[in-house]
Design an enzyme around this catalytic site. Structure first.
Site, PDB file in Angstrom:
ATOM      1  N   GLY A  14      -5.571  -0.769   2.636  1.00  0.00           N
ATOM      2  CA  GLY A  14      -4.873  -0.420   3.446  1.00  0.00           C
ATOM      3  C   GLY A  14      -3.956  -2.305   3.117  1.00  0.00           C
ATOM      4  O   GLY A  14      -4.478  -3.094   2.435  1.00  0.00           O
ATOM      5  N   SER A  15      -2.954  -1.969   4.535  1.00  0.00           N
ATOM      6  CA  SER A  15      -2.976  -4.185   3.994  1.00  0.00           C
ATOM      7  C   SER A  15      -3.722  -5.032   4.558  1.00  0.00           C
ATOM      8  O   SER A  15      -4.751  -4.683   5.122  1.00  0.00           O
ATOM      9  CB  SER A  15      -1.589  -3.882   5.114  1.00  0.00           C
ATOM     10  OG  SER A  15      -2.140  -3.659   6.658  1.00  0.00           O
ATOM     11  N   GLU A  69     -10.241  -2.485   0.276  1.00  0.00           N
ATOM     12  CA  GLU A  69      -8.645  -2.560  -1.172  1.00  0.00           C
ATOM     13  C   GLU A  69      -7.406  -2.737  -0.765  1.00  0.00           C
ATOM     14  O   GLU A  69      -6.732  -2.085   0.325  1.00  0.00           O
ATOM     15  CB  GLU A  69      -8.369  -1.353  -1.703  1.00  0.00           C
ATOM     16  CG  GLU A  69     -10.282  -0.890  -2.204  1.00  0.00           C
ATOM     17  CD  GLU A  69     -10.691  -1.795  -3.393  1.00  0.00           C
ATOM     18  OE1 GLU A  69      -9.972  -2.549  -4.165  1.00  0.00           O
ATOM     19  OE2 GLU A  69     -12.089  -2.031  -3.441  1.00  0.00           O
ATOM     20  N   CYS A  87      -0.413  -1.032  -5.099  1.00  0.00           N
ATOM     21  CA  CYS A  87      -0.675  -1.869  -4.779  1.00  0.00           C
ATOM     22  C   CYS A  87      -0.150  -2.589  -6.184  1.00  0.00           C
ATOM     23  O   CYS A  87      -0.510  -3.588  -6.194  1.00  0.00           O
ATOM     24  CB  CYS A  87      -1.616  -1.624  -4.219  1.00  0.00           C
ATOM     25  SG  CYS A  87      -3.229  -0.354  -4.768  1.00  0.00           S
ATOM     26  N   GLU A 132       3.995  -9.969   0.404  1.00  0.00           N
ATOM     27  CA  GLU A 132       3.747  -8.625  -0.600  1.00  0.00           C
ATOM     28  C   GLU A 132       5.142  -7.760   0.079  1.00  0.00           C
ATOM     29  O   GLU A 132       5.287  -7.414   1.156  1.00  0.00           O
ATOM     30  CB  GLU A 132       2.976  -7.704  -0.575  1.00  0.00           C
ATOM     31  CG  GLU A 132       3.074  -6.196  -0.821  1.00  0.00           C
ATOM     32  CD  GLU A 132       1.500  -5.385  -0.172  1.00  0.00           C
ATOM     33  OE1 GLU A 132       1.121  -5.343   0.867  1.00  0.00           O
ATOM     34  OE2 GLU A 132       0.579  -5.554  -1.250  1.00  0.00           O
ATOM     35  N   LYS A 165      -9.827   9.265   8.113  1.00  0.00           N
ATOM     36  CA  LYS A 165      -8.782   9.378   8.588  1.00  0.00           C
ATOM     37  C   LYS A 165      -7.538   9.099   7.583  1.00  0.00           C
ATOM     38  O   LYS A 165      -7.937   7.769   7.431  1.00  0.00           O
ATOM     39  CB  LYS A 165      -9.055   8.316   9.439  1.00  0.00           C
ATOM     40  CG  LYS A 165      -7.533   8.278  10.536  1.00  0.00           C
ATOM     41  CD  LYS A 165      -7.286   6.676  11.189  1.00  0.00           C
ATOM     42  CE  LYS A 165      -6.199   6.144  10.598  1.00  0.00           C
ATOM     43  NZ  LYS A 165      -4.900   7.242  10.453  1.00  0.00           N
TER      44      LYS A 165
END
Ligand code: NAD
Length: 474
Positions: A225-226, A247, A281, A378, A172
């Site tokens: 992702g977050s 991650e 990132c 972030e 996805k």
């Protein structure tokens, strides 16, 4: 208007629910395409196709799986320009970055793991009681979920090891930047990649991602992702005892010591803060500078940042494009308002640029301490802060004053100090006098709120396999 369907069992498929989501062009703010809004039915179909393909794919000799990945890499290379244009358009990424760096790196991921398929080996232990050897077998159907910031690079970073190890994949990509992954699925079909081995399901995170994570046939989930979504996935996967690799976000420190060669490296230091408008990132968003050089460094750094060419991502001269979406643009503007409320001095930028699309001027802030929200949360945009340190202990304390722990970058000529910092910095990765140096064999990932597990090389191959030990008595 162009539509991006799912690709299931080697064929394009419209969404089972018949609904499509708009895909926007960040440089104009206009909707330019539609992507399938997948649901649990689409996920079921893709998983069934992957499960059907698994017995033959997993039993292919490794060299043949490697050959398929190499063919896919070659075919992607033939379409490099189309894919780079696609990624630049729906992600707002400067075309030169897509063309020269990110799509070539996506191709390199496929090639690297093609080789890994033939090099992967497992241990044997010969002891007094006999011989143990370890089989590392493919898991079955695995899911990958990836973000919008490096769309095809991170997509291939996951599917390549999963496929190399013999798994079948339901992937996805982000619904924000779905074009390049769709092109890859088309390319795979064009070269006759075995059907069902690699399936693509588009759609919103909760609808498609959660259906994938909770599906009983999905054995492992590799997510980038977050942090907030990573935690949600961990919560869903835990009671099902699924393997998860996460991650997540970062708030990376860049340390500049007085005796470093910072003047000669200033372009790299600026790039490490602002590449892809800070939406990587691995960008350093907290610059920590030794007090003795602070004024000189700040003035030179700000001058270089002000000279960055912000503009249309399709223009080869552009160095910085827009932010990826209206929602992300609003989030970064809110972070700038918070910084002002906290008392930040804006040395440059600090606001949206008055033009269509989601552009924010590259921003440098000073005057905020390590406990400010600006230095802890972030932002993931073209916004960095400058702080000063007095000595090594102070530098370490500031660098480690974060809940995240992805990467730290040191500009330093003192080797013993750099080695001490390598031991004491609480991050998964450290770069010394370089930034974004990637060797695909090395472990990649973060600690604390930046994630769980490591990708890259043998770590990824192990993640996507089950270790089965066999003991033979003598
Ligand atoms: P995101 O977490 O919003 O989305 C990432 C992916 O997860 C998307 O495909 C999304 O559709 C999906 N998703 C969203 N909600 C979900 C849910 N409930 N269940 C399952 N899937 C769901 O992240 P983003 O905004 O696309 O990407 C930016 C973030 O990614 C930043 O925090 C950045 O630091 C992080 N990131 C980390 C790394 C790394 O290697 N550590 C690399 C790139 C980006």
């Amino acid at each position: 208007m162009q539509r991006y369907p799912h690709w299931i069992d080697g064929k394009p498929c419209p969404p089972a629910g018949g609904t499509w989501l708009g895909v926007s062009e960040p440089a104009s703010g206009k909707v330019i395409a539609q992507v399938a809004a997948g649901n649990a039915h689409d996920v079921d179909g893709a998983i069934a196709a992957a499960a059907r393909a698994f017995p033959s794919w997993s039993s292919l000799p490794n060299s043949q799986r490697a050959r398929w990945l190499e063919r896919l890499a070659d075919a992607l290379e033939d379409r490099l320009e189309d894919v780079a244009q696609a990624e630049s358009r729906d992600g707002g990424k400067p075309i030169t970055l897509a063309r020269d760096v990110e799509i070539p790196r996506a191709i390199a991921n496929l090639r690297f793991f093609a080789h890994a398929a033939t090099q992967f080996a497992s241990e044997s232990h010969h002891g007094e009681a006999g011989l143990n050897f370890t089989l590392r077998q493919a898991l079955g159907v695995v899911a990958t979920i990836s973000p919008w910031n490096l769309p095809l690079y991170l997509f291939t970073w996951k599917i390549a090891p999963a496929l190399a190890a013999g798994n079948c994949v339901v992937a996805k990509p982000s619904e924000v930047t779905p074009h390049s992954a769709t092109l890859l699925a088309e390319i795979a079909a064009d070269i006759g990649f075995p059907s069902g081995v690699f399936n693509l399901v588009h759609g919103a995170g909760p609808a498609v991602g959660e259906a994938l994570v909770t599906h009983p046939q999905v054995k492992a989930i590799s997510f980038t992702g977050s942090t907030v979504v990573g935690k949600r996935i961990a919560t869903l996967a835990a009671p099902l005892l699924k393997k998860v690799s996460l991650e997540l976000g970062g708030k990376n420190p860049t340390l500049v010591f007085a005796d470093s060669d910072w003047r000669a490296n200033l372009d790299t230091i600026v790039r490490s803060a602002f590449q892809n408008s800070g939406q990587i990132c691995l960008c350093g968003s907290r610059l920590l500078i030794e007090r003795a050089i602070y004024d000189e460094f700040r003035d030179a750094f700000v001058a270089r940042v002000q000279a960055l060419r912000v503009g249309d991502p399709s223009d080869p001269a552009t160095q910085l494009g827009p932010l990826v979406s209206q929602a992300h643009f609003d989030k970064v503007l809110r972070a700038l308002a918070t910084a002002r409320d906290e008392g930040a001095q804006v040395l440059c930028g600090g606001a949206a640029i008055d033009r269509p699309g989601w552009f924010i001027a590259p921003t440098v802030l000073e005057g905020l301490g390590p406990d400010s929200a600006t230095n802890r949360e972030e932002i993931f945009g073209p916004v960095v802060t400058l702080q000063t340190f007095d000595d090594d202990d102070h530098a370490l304390a500031l660098a480690n004053a974060s809940d995240y722990g992805l990467v730290a970058t040191l500009w330093d000529r003192n080797l013993p100090r750099a080695l001490r910092f390598s031991r004491e910095l609480r991050t998964g990765m450290i770069w010394i006098n370089t930034w974004l140096m990637r060797d695909l064999r090395t472990p990649f990932g973060g600690s604390n709120q930046s994630g769980l597990g490591r990708e890259g090389g043998v770590e990824a191959m192990r993640f996507f396999t089950e270790a089965k030990n066999v003991g033979i008595g003598t």
